[in-house]
Design a protein around this motif. Structure first.
Motif, PDB file in Angstrom:
ATOM      1  N   GLY A  57       3.956 -76.539 -40.169  1.00 43.47           N
ATOM      2  CA  GLY A  57       4.788 -75.927 -39.134  1.00 43.47           C
ATOM      3  C   GLY A  57       6.212 -75.677 -39.603  1.00 43.47           C
ATOM      4  N   ASP A  58       7.038 -75.301 -38.666  1.00 48.04           N
ATOM      5  CA  ASP A  58       8.418 -74.921 -38.948  1.00 48.04           C
ATOM      6  C   ASP A  58       9.287 -76.056 -39.490  1.00 48.04           C
ATOM      7  OD1 ASP A  58       7.729 -72.471 -37.973  1.00 48.04           O
ATOM      8  OD2 ASP A  58       8.568 -72.812 -35.979  1.00 48.04           O
ATOM      9  N   LEU A  59       8.919 -77.298 -39.230  1.00 46.31           N
ATOM     10  CA  LEU A  59       9.754 -78.421 -39.657  1.00 46.31           C
ATOM     11  C   LEU A  59       9.635 -78.709 -41.149  1.00 46.31           C
ATOM     12  CD1 LEU A  59       9.192 -80.940 -36.725  1.00 46.31           C
ATOM     13  CD2 LEU A  59      11.249 -79.638 -37.226  1.00 46.31           C
ATOM     14  N   VAL A  60       8.568 -78.213 -41.772  1.00 45.32           N
ATOM     15  CA  VAL A  60       8.324 -78.527 -43.180  1.00 45.32           C
ATOM     16  C   VAL A  60       8.679 -77.320 -44.026  1.00 45.32           C
ATOM     17  CG1 VAL A  60       6.609 -79.273 -44.860  1.00 45.32           C
ATOM     18  CG2 VAL A  60       6.490 -80.120 -42.519  1.00 45.32           C
ATOM     19  N   LEU A  61       9.799 -77.435 -44.755  1.00 50.30           N
ATOM     20  CA  LEU A  61      10.266 -76.344 -45.608  1.00 50.30           C
ATOM     21  C   LEU A  61       9.871 -76.570 -47.056  1.00 50.30           C
ATOM     22  CD1 LEU A  61      13.863 -76.121 -44.102  1.00 50.30           C
ATOM     23  CD2 LEU A  61      11.873 -74.744 -43.497  1.00 50.30           C
ATOM     24  N   ALA A  62       9.678 -77.815 -47.427  1.00 50.45           N
ATOM     25  CA  ALA A  62       9.344 -78.183 -48.800  1.00 50.45           C
ATOM     26  C   ALA A  62       8.702 -79.564 -48.758  1.00 50.45           C
ATOM     27  CB  ALA A  62      10.606 -78.213 -49.663  1.00 50.45           C
ATOM     28  N   THR A  63       8.194 -80.015 -49.900  1.00 49.09           N
ATOM     29  CA  THR A  63       7.630 -81.361 -49.959  1.00 49.09           C
ATOM     30  C   THR A  63       8.465 -82.189 -50.923  1.00 49.09           C
ATOM     31  OG1 THR A  63       6.076 -80.633 -51.655  1.00 49.09           O
ATOM     32  CG2 THR A  63       5.278 -80.679 -49.396  1.00 49.09           C
ATOM     33  N   PRO A  64       8.613 -83.475 -50.651  1.00 49.02           N
ATOM     34  CA  PRO A  64       8.139 -84.188 -49.462  1.00 49.02           C
ATOM     35  C   PRO A  64       9.051 -83.960 -48.261  1.00 49.02           C
ATOM     36  CG  PRO A  64       9.286 -85.720 -50.907  1.00 49.02           C
ATOM     37  CD  PRO A  64       9.266 -84.381 -51.609  1.00 49.02           C
ATOM     38  N   THR A  65       8.448 -84.021 -47.084  1.00 53.71           N
ATOM     39  CA  THR A  65       9.183 -83.974 -45.822  1.00 53.71           C
ATOM     40  C   THR A  65       8.693 -85.123 -44.954  1.00 53.71           C
ATOM     41  OG1 THR A  65       9.515 -81.581 -45.887  1.00 53.71           O
ATOM     42  CG2 THR A  65       9.661 -82.621 -43.734  1.00 53.71           C
TER      43      THR A  65
END
Length: 96
Positions: A57-65
């Motif tokens: 979803g929108d909250l995850v722009l990259a990993t790790p999150t």
């Protein structure tokens, strides 16, 4: 008679988003294990972006999150102290 509310009634979820090609994600898995040991009431889920259905979803722009109770807590690995502090703040509830 009403029962007193205890800390056990608070549902806390920690979602950690990782990926195979992610350099810091091994550390993320260590942090997930640490949270499970220190805070057994926290529901920890690890999502793998490289697995099936890897779209986030929108909250995850990259990993790790790290997402704590639906809010992005950290983009990248937090320190163990930051993670503990965030979880304890949620356990205490909104400040007056």
């Amino acid at each position: 008679a009403q029962l007193p509310l205890s800390i056990d009634c608070v549902v806390i979820s920690l979602e950690i988003y990782v990926d195979d090609g992610c350099i810091g994600c091994g550390r993320s898995l260590e942090l997930a294990s640490r949270v499970r040991e220190r805070f057994p009431n926290v529901h920890v889920k690890v999502f793998d972006a490289s697995g099936p259905g890897g779209a986030f979803g929108d909250l995850v722009l990259a990993t790790p999150t790290f997402i704590l109770n639906g809010k992005r807590m950290s983009l990248g690995n937090p320190s163990p102290a930051q993670l503990d502090q965030a979880i304890l703040a949620v356990m205490k509830g909104p400040s007056e």
